[in-house]
Design a protein around this motif. Sequence first.
Motif, PDB file in Angstrom:
ATOM      1  N   HIS A  19      59.772  64.429  26.758  1.00 53.96           N
ATOM      2  CA  HIS A  19      58.827  65.221  27.540  1.00 53.96           C
ATOM      3  C   HIS A  19      57.463  65.321  26.858  1.00 53.96           C
ATOM      4  CE1 HIS A  19      62.134  67.481  30.000  1.00 53.96           C
ATOM      5  NE2 HIS A  19      62.125  66.173  30.184  1.00 53.96           N
ATOM      6  N   PHE A  20      56.806  64.198  26.728  1.00 56.04           N
ATOM      7  CA  PHE A  20      55.399  64.192  26.332  1.00 56.04           C
ATOM      8  C   PHE A  20      54.797  62.860  26.769  1.00 56.04           C
ATOM      9  CE2 PHE A  20      57.302  61.993  22.794  1.00 56.04           C
ATOM     10  CZ  PHE A  20      56.334  61.112  22.337  1.00 56.04           C
ATOM     11  N   GLU A  21      53.488  62.848  26.884  1.00 59.32           N
ATOM     12  CA  GLU A  21      52.794  61.653  27.363  1.00 59.32           C
ATOM     13  C   GLU A  21      52.128  60.923  26.203  1.00 59.32           C
ATOM     14  OE1 GLU A  21      49.120  60.446  30.373  1.00 59.32           O
ATOM     15  OE2 GLU A  21      50.273  62.270  30.754  1.00 59.32           O
ATOM     16  N   LEU A  22      52.201  59.615  26.242  1.00 60.05           N
ATOM     17  CA  LEU A  22      51.574  58.785  25.220  1.00 60.05           C
ATOM     18  C   LEU A  22      50.678  57.774  25.913  1.00 60.05           C
ATOM     19  CD1 LEU A  22      51.330  57.857  22.264  1.00 60.05           C
ATOM     20  CD2 LEU A  22      53.393  56.486  22.599  1.00 60.05           C
ATOM     21  N   LYS A  23      49.386  57.849  25.647  1.00 60.76           N
ATOM     22  CA  LYS A  23      48.437  56.948  26.303  1.00 60.76           C
ATOM     23  C   LYS A  23      48.588  55.534  25.768  1.00 60.76           C
ATOM     24  CE  LYS A  23      44.886  60.452  27.162  1.00 60.76           C
ATOM     25  NZ  LYS A  23      43.484  60.846  26.896  1.00 60.76           N
ATOM     26  N   THR A  24      48.478  54.560  26.687  1.00 58.03           N
ATOM     27  CA  THR A  24      48.542  53.153  26.280  1.00 58.03           C
ATOM     28  C   THR A  24      47.464  52.843  25.256  1.00 58.03           C
ATOM     29  OG1 THR A  24      49.419  52.523  28.447  1.00 58.03           O
ATOM     30  CG2 THR A  24      48.443  50.774  27.115  1.00 58.03           C
TER      31      THR A  24
END
Length: 311
Positions: free
Chosen positions: A178-183
């Motif tokens: 549950h977290f976002e990782l930018k490309t």
Amino acid sequence: MKAVRAFAPATVANVSCGFDILGFAIDAMGDEVEVRLKDETGLVVVSIEGDQGRLPYEVEKNTCAVAIQAMLDEMDRQVGMEIYLRKGLPLGSGMGSSAASAVAALVAANRLLGEPFEKKGLLPFAMAAEKVACGAGHADNVAPSLLGGFVLIRDYHPLDVIKLHVPEGLHCTLLHPHFELKTSDSRSVLRDNVSLKHSTIQSGNVAGLIAGLFQEDFELIGRSLRDVIAEPYRATLIPGFYETKEAVKGAGALGMGISGSGPTMFALSKGSETSPAIIRAAEQVYESIGLGVDAYHSAVNIRGAYVIEEK
């Protein structure tokens, strides 16, 4: 026929050792796009669902519209189309979210125009959309989403895309913390140069993975899921990665790696029986570090993108 609705599946890109050259499609989830003809020429994005209001409606920034416009430019045609996007994939997840949107839009628009392009011929237009979304027109998400199965991108100049054999019974479990990782962040940690030693190791694992697929040798597939080029750097951006990798392999996974640029991880297994144990093992790791994790189990999607409905 005035409207067509199409579906494109999620994908796993890189597949550990196949950085930027390997990908496969997932059955569990994907995006839907409906394209409708309109009297006035030009494209317009009418609605986007499931994105929490984050995706752009501007034609030059929306991957659906960019992909369709690239196709129309190649045909030198002026057509009026409305685009309705329903996201089934989380953004910034490493599941090929932008690729699925572009591919579904292309399949719908291509059918609406009488299918002037074969499926494989749509790839350059989907890659144009990926360039807008990610800054680079890679095909390791769009190719498997469009064509289904395991796909090898042997070369880009000219584009040479090869479908690989998929052993019956090969299953995948996706684990999405549950977290976002930018490309852009995932790419920023990579090194510009690779040592001869690591290049040799990586080449052997790519060859082993492809051989394992064709020979239906699951143990060889598992041994080959080793990445010495991208994973050592990207894993530092994903809390609990190595603990999860050890736990799911102990639960019966053939191997585990980062899906695309992350943070989603994928674990391959022989059959579906081990998936519940793999999911429980991952959940225990993330519970211990205070993060939730979503899990999806799926066979490899052989079909790829397809038309759902014509009106």
